[in-house]
Design an enzyme around this catalytic site. Structure first.
Site, PDB file in Angstrom:
ATOM      1  N   PHE A  36      -3.494   2.132   6.394  1.00  0.00           N
ATOM      2  CA  PHE A  36      -2.139   2.611   6.131  1.00  0.00           C
ATOM      3  C   PHE A  36      -1.308   1.621   5.322  1.00  0.00           C
ATOM      4  O   PHE A  36      -0.311   1.991   4.698  1.00  0.00           O
ATOM      5  CB  PHE A  36      -1.431   2.962   7.442  1.00  0.00           C
ATOM      6  CG  PHE A  36      -0.825   1.798   8.185  1.00  0.00           C
ATOM      7  CD1 PHE A  36       0.534   1.539   8.113  1.00  0.00           C
ATOM      8  CD2 PHE A  36      -1.602   0.980   8.990  1.00  0.00           C
ATOM      9  CE1 PHE A  36       1.108   0.481   8.812  1.00  0.00           C
ATOM     10  CE2 PHE A  36      -1.047  -0.070   9.687  1.00  0.00           C
ATOM     11  CZ  PHE A  36       0.316  -0.328   9.601  1.00  0.00           C
ATOM     12  N   LYS A  37      -1.735   0.358   5.290  1.00  0.00           N
ATOM     13  CA  LYS A  37      -0.973  -0.638   4.528  1.00  0.00           C
ATOM     14  C   LYS A  37      -0.933  -0.286   3.036  1.00  0.00           C
ATOM     15  O   LYS A  37      -0.026  -0.688   2.318  1.00  0.00           O
ATOM     16  CB  LYS A  37      -1.581  -2.032   4.716  1.00  0.00           C
ATOM     17  CG  LYS A  37      -1.782  -2.464   6.179  1.00  0.00           C
ATOM     18  CD  LYS A  37      -0.480  -2.623   6.919  1.00  0.00           C
ATOM     19  CE  LYS A  37      -0.668  -2.882   8.394  1.00  0.00           C
ATOM     20  NZ  LYS A  37      -1.085  -4.201   8.769  1.00  0.00           N
ATOM     21  N   ASP A  38      -1.926   0.479   2.572  1.00  0.00           N
ATOM     22  CA  ASP A  38      -1.924   0.908   1.163  1.00  0.00           C
ATOM     23  C   ASP A  38      -0.672   1.713   0.815  1.00  0.00           C
ATOM     24  O   ASP A  38      -0.217   1.705  -0.327  1.00  0.00           O
ATOM     25  CB  ASP A  38      -3.140   1.801   0.862  1.00  0.00           C
ATOM     26  CG  ASP A  38      -4.437   1.019   0.769  1.00  0.00           C
ATOM     27  OD1 ASP A  38      -4.408  -0.111   0.270  1.00  0.00           O
ATOM     28  OD2 ASP A  38      -5.469   1.550   1.200  1.00  0.00           O
TER      29      ASP A  38
ATOM     30  N   LEU B  54       1.884  -1.119   0.263  1.00  0.00           N
ATOM     31  CA  LEU B  54       1.467  -2.240  -0.585  1.00  0.00           C
ATOM     32  C   LEU B  54       0.962  -1.794  -1.953  1.00  0.00           C
ATOM     33  O   LEU B  54       0.710  -2.618  -2.821  1.00  0.00           O
ATOM     34  CB  LEU B  54       0.430  -3.096   0.142  1.00  0.00           C
ATOM     35  CG  LEU B  54       1.071  -3.963   1.232  1.00  0.00           C
ATOM     36  CD1 LEU B  54       0.024  -4.544   2.159  1.00  0.00           C
ATOM     37  CD2 LEU B  54       1.911  -5.077   0.618  1.00  0.00           C
TER      38      LEU B  54
END
Length: 497
Positions: free
Chosen positions: A111-113, A116
């Site tokens: 989920f950091k995509d 980021l």
């Protein structure tokens, strides 16, 4: 009047969005917060017809007030493009009576995509807007996913360097290989001999070291952060909650204005805080269920009102949640004091000096939108197996925690409101633990990480993500390790100081 930002500890105010993004952390060690959480200015009926990119603009324009429409739309289009393997960017899967919001379709399958992918573009625009002439050094601690997603986002972005610290034995093998094989002349990753909290505390200490900052400036460098303490990281996370609600409306799964619950597997508190921001913007969210693993510092906090990090640190199969200091909770503490920077700073000082603090009854009442739950390792594995056996749907070990907590929450409260469970990573990122959950530990005997990946694909009939295939034979480019007390020295060496 344009929305500005202030520090949660009272030391800075009137800061533009672009400067808050560029700085990352306030000079007094606090986190930047908008002076108010803006309300959505388009109807849900309109939102239900928008793409992810269009939704992102409608949310972000309200927070990033000093960006022009052209600047913001350019950042969004560069971020949410073909690097995601689904046109929806964040699809919803209806499974076993809940809606799983899949946030792992980006290039690093976590989920950091979602945030980021856009932060490097926001940051380079922010640097130009503020006529920053220094090379931006992104300094970040990771519990597994932020590091890879940040490195992928900033790799070879002109005018930036990125240094990531991660706990040597505190991430999955796939997570570690994703980081250590990252290309890019401006990327560095360092294994810390310690846990995530050691890495995060060490990075915060570097940000608070004025002598180091001045030395870096004299050498042409400016520090910034890609952790969810950066407001440019947090705001993009608000988008997918708004998008999910709008999709449910569009698919006629909800009535107009119908409330939903949201269950978020939580470590550093940024992801669930973004859901709270969405609620304050006008999204009909009833209860925010904060799901913890056996490192249940947040569960205990919401249950008792006392935040106490003085406890055993447990390594679990959901390593991105193996956290005892949830940095983003500071933003909620700040809001619950009535935005009193001095009061919040006192709580943070108490945490630093004593290792705990207890909030007031009024502050607890302010947080009544939240409830906590936790799942043991056994409950997590059982949730993964049950959902696969019943529905043929495969989830990772963090989403498993959320699923187990939701099952318990629903049984104990009788709350039948429609619920979105945030699915934060591909099961292939934690293939050993997922395979053990659905097929038993004997399936792992004598198998290396990639043999297990292949077995998981065969056993479940699911495709191996490209992000896993590409590291199968990729050369390891980063081999640095250091002790926590050597982090400053390591940063200087990497920057050639």
């Amino acid at each position: 009047m344009r929305l500005t930002y202030q520090s949660t500890r009272g030391g800075e105010s009137g800061v533009t969005a672009s400067m808050a993004i560029l700085q990352g952390l306030a000079k007094d060690g606090g986190l930047f917060m908008p002076v108010e959480i803006p309300k959505l200015d388009v109807s849900f009926e309109t939102l239900s017809g928008l793409t992810y990119q269009e939704t992102a603009y409608e949310v972000m324009k309200l927070f990033f007030a000093d960006f022009t429409e052209e600047e913001l739309k350019s950042c969004i289009s560069k971020a949410y493009d073909s690097k995601f393997d689904t046109g929806e960017i964040a699809p919803l899967a209806k499974v076993d009576g809940a809606y799983y919001l899949e946030l792992y379709h980006g290039s690093t399958i976590a989920f950091k995509d979602m945030a980021l992918s856009i932060l490097p573009h926001l940051m380079t625009v922010s640097a130009k807007k503020n006529k920053a002439d220094k090379e931006i050094v992104i300094l970040t601690a990771t519990s597994g996913d932020t590091g890879k997603a940040a490195m992928a986002g900033f790799a070879d972005v002109p005018g930036t360097r990125i240094i990531v610290f991660y706990p040597k034995d505190g991430v999955s093998r796939i997570q570690e290989l994703q980081m250590r094989t990252q290309k890019g002349d401006n990327t560095s990753v360092v294994a810390i001999r310690g846990n995530f909290d050691d890495a995060q505390t060490g990075v915060k200490r570097l940000f608070g070291n004025q002598a180091l900052k001045e030395e870096l400036v004299s050498k042409g460098f400016q520090l910034s952060s890609a952790n969810s303490i950066n407001i440019g990281r947090l705001v993009p996370q608000v988008v997918y909650y708004v998008y999910a609600y709008a999709r449910l409306l569009a698919n006629q799964e909800l009535e107009q204005g119908e409330e939903i619950n949201v269950v978020v597997p939580t470590g550093n508190f940024g992801n669930i805080l973004a859901a709270y921001f969405a609620k304050k913007m006008g999204l009909p969210i009833k209860t925010l269920v904060c799901a913890s693993n056996e490192n249940k510092v947040l569960y205990d906090f919401f249950t008792t009102g006392t935040y106490d990090k003085r406890r055993e640190f447990i390594l679990t199969s959901s390593p991105s949640m193996d956290i005892l200091i949830s940095s983003n909770l500071e933003r909620l503490i700040y809001l619950s004091t009535g935005c009193d920077g001095a009061a919040n700073a006192a709580f943070m000082q108490e945490l630093a000096e004593k290792g705990s603090y207890t909030i007031t009854p009024a502050m607890r009442e302010f947080m009544s939108d939240f409830t906590g739950g936790f799942a043991t390792q056994k409950e997590n594995a059982a949730a993964i197996k049950n959902i696969f056996d019943r529905a043929g749907y495969l989830i990772d070990t963090h989403t498993g925690v959320a699923a187990a907590v939701y099952k318990h929450y629903r049984a104990s409260t009788g709350d039948t409101a429609k619920t979105v469970i945030v699915s934060t990573a591909s099961p292939y990122k934690f293939s050993g633990s997922v395979m053990e959950a659905i097929a038993g530990s004997e399936e792992l005997v004598g198998r290396d990480e990639f043999q297990i990946v292949d077995d998981l694909s065969r056993f479940t009939g699911t495709a191996i993500p490209a992000a896993v295939e590409e590291i199968r034979s990729a050369p390891v480019l980063h081999n640095l390790e250091c002790d926590v007390e050597k982090m400053e020295e390591t940063v200087k060496n990497l920057l050639g100081i």
